[in-house]
Scaffold this active site. Sequence first.
Site, short mmCIF file in Angstrom:
data_model
loop_
_atom_site.label_atom_id
_atom_site.label_comp_id
_atom_site.label_asym_id
_atom_site.label_seq_id
_atom_site.Cartn_x
_atom_site.Cartn_y
_atom_site.Cartn_z
N SER A 1 -19.54 -10.80 -9.54
CA SER A 1 -18.40 -11.02 -10.19
C SER A 1 -18.09 -9.80 -11.33
O SER A 1 -17.00 -9.71 -11.89
CB SER A 1 -18.29 -12.45 -11.08
OG SER A 1 -17.97 -13.22 -10.07
N SER B 1 -15.02 -12.87 -10.15
CA SER B 1 -14.36 -13.66 -11.09
C SER B 1 -13.77 -12.77 -12.42
O SER B 1 -12.95 -13.26 -13.07
CB SER B 1 -15.13 -14.74 -11.83
OG SER B 1 -16.30 -14.41 -12.62
N LYS C 1 -14.03 -11.04 -21.93
CA LYS C 1 -13.53 -12.01 -20.60
C LYS C 1 -13.77 -13.44 -21.41
O LYS C 1 -14.35 -13.77 -22.19
CB LYS C 1 -15.02 -12.11 -19.69
CG LYS C 1 -14.60 -12.68 -18.37
CD LYS C 1 -15.88 -12.52 -17.35
CE LYS C 1 -15.59 -13.64 -16.32
NZ LYS C 1 -16.70 -13.12 -15.26
#
Length: 493
Positions: free
Chosen positions: A180, A156, A78
């Site tokens: 998330s 997210s 990420k």
Amino acid sequence: MTHLNELTIAAARDALRAGKTTAVDLTMACLTAMDAGDGLNAFVHKTPDIALDMARAADARIKAGDAPDMCGIPLGIKDLFCTKGVASQAASNILAGFKPEYESTVTSQLFNAGAVMLGKLNMDEFAMGSSNETSCYGNAINPWKVDGRDLTPGGSSGGSASAVAADLCLAATGTDTGGSIRQPAAFTGIVGIKPTYGRVSRWGVVAFASSLDQAGPMTKTVRDAAIMLGAMSGFDPKDSTSAELAVPDFEAALTGDIRGQKIGIPREYRMDGMPAEIEALWADGTAMLKGAGAEIVDISLPHTKYALPAYYVIAPAEASSNLARYDGVRYGHRATLAAGDGITEMYEKTRAEGFGPEVQRRVMIGTYVLSAGFYDAYYNRARKVRALIKRDFDHVFAAGVDAILTPATPSAAFGLGEMADVDPIKMYLNDVFTVTVNLAGLPGIAVPVGVDAQGLPLGLQLIGKPWDEAGLLNHAYVLEQAAGFVAKPQKWW
């Protein structure tokens, strides 16, 4: 024969040890899939040369008999994790061009274990969002489709979820501040675990809300989550909130035996207007655990209804403090100044240009609730509510409950753009089942259990006792085995 990029971590590990494939071949398969998956907009910074170097080193370790479980496993990282010499932007224009001179603790541990980095993954800007629509890179897209519509992969960690579900990588790192990891995992039919706060180091992970953020793995199976979490966990003296606790063998904990375990079903999670499909899925999951020998008990978490408002005071408050450092002085974007502009104008123009609308909204909310006249009315009160939410969980676990079963999301994945023009509160309601876990610092895991009438994946959430990721993973393993979820998105990208 399964394509190499479709393997689980466990299957790839076994194939590598048995000499049936190599880390280079595995990595090449993922690099090919990654390039073919550009239509998903999941990978935003590709690192093929680094990946192949790491794969060759992994093959040498395996050949020498010095290979941890994650050795040779291709991962997506990420964009919130700082990776040395590789763009780490947190999906924000304000960090354009930023390449750290250091490695986050989590990525250091994974790479030291021999894992391979394929590249950096899309996400909501500064991890603020539930749909991956606030990214400076554009929307990440869910590999699942309905009627030709592009769907959100959740947020997210949307790029991470999309990449794992589409088999662009074997697994990915995610972060979870209010859901998330778990919400995008549920939206894409994969497994995502948020560990206990302090189990995984936050050092080198771009901060959103420091008392809530926690990194974790996003994987294809519960076993893979156990393997990868073991490599990510551990005490880190560079993180003052890191717990100095031994890391159990999470994979060894997957016995599949939960006879006599108590599973709590919280009555407060039965929300008004909950879709019948979510209600039915929850009932099915309850029956599966009962069928495995668990005792099902009704429990009460009375302060649940205050969780979302408390979260959306605390998280923006911490964000407004953390994001004060992005001012155009030392790194990242700096606005072009007009003649006569001073440092105040530089701050204002840089932040106005660099931060997107959702980040600006949360910074303003956070600054407001921390301001002198409102600190006690909002921030302090929210902190007190947070303590009550944690106490609710403490009471339940003290009464002998081993894990709690809830829905993971209030719906299946929705269409990109469908919530863009509505009240932002509606988007925030996506976190209704997940934020309590962050506020209480507990471990939580999302497991795919079924599909809705449109064929989209639906997940359930299990919440565990503090530091009992091993027990939580075993409960999740039982649920996964009972559900037998094997659906995959049809390849359109």
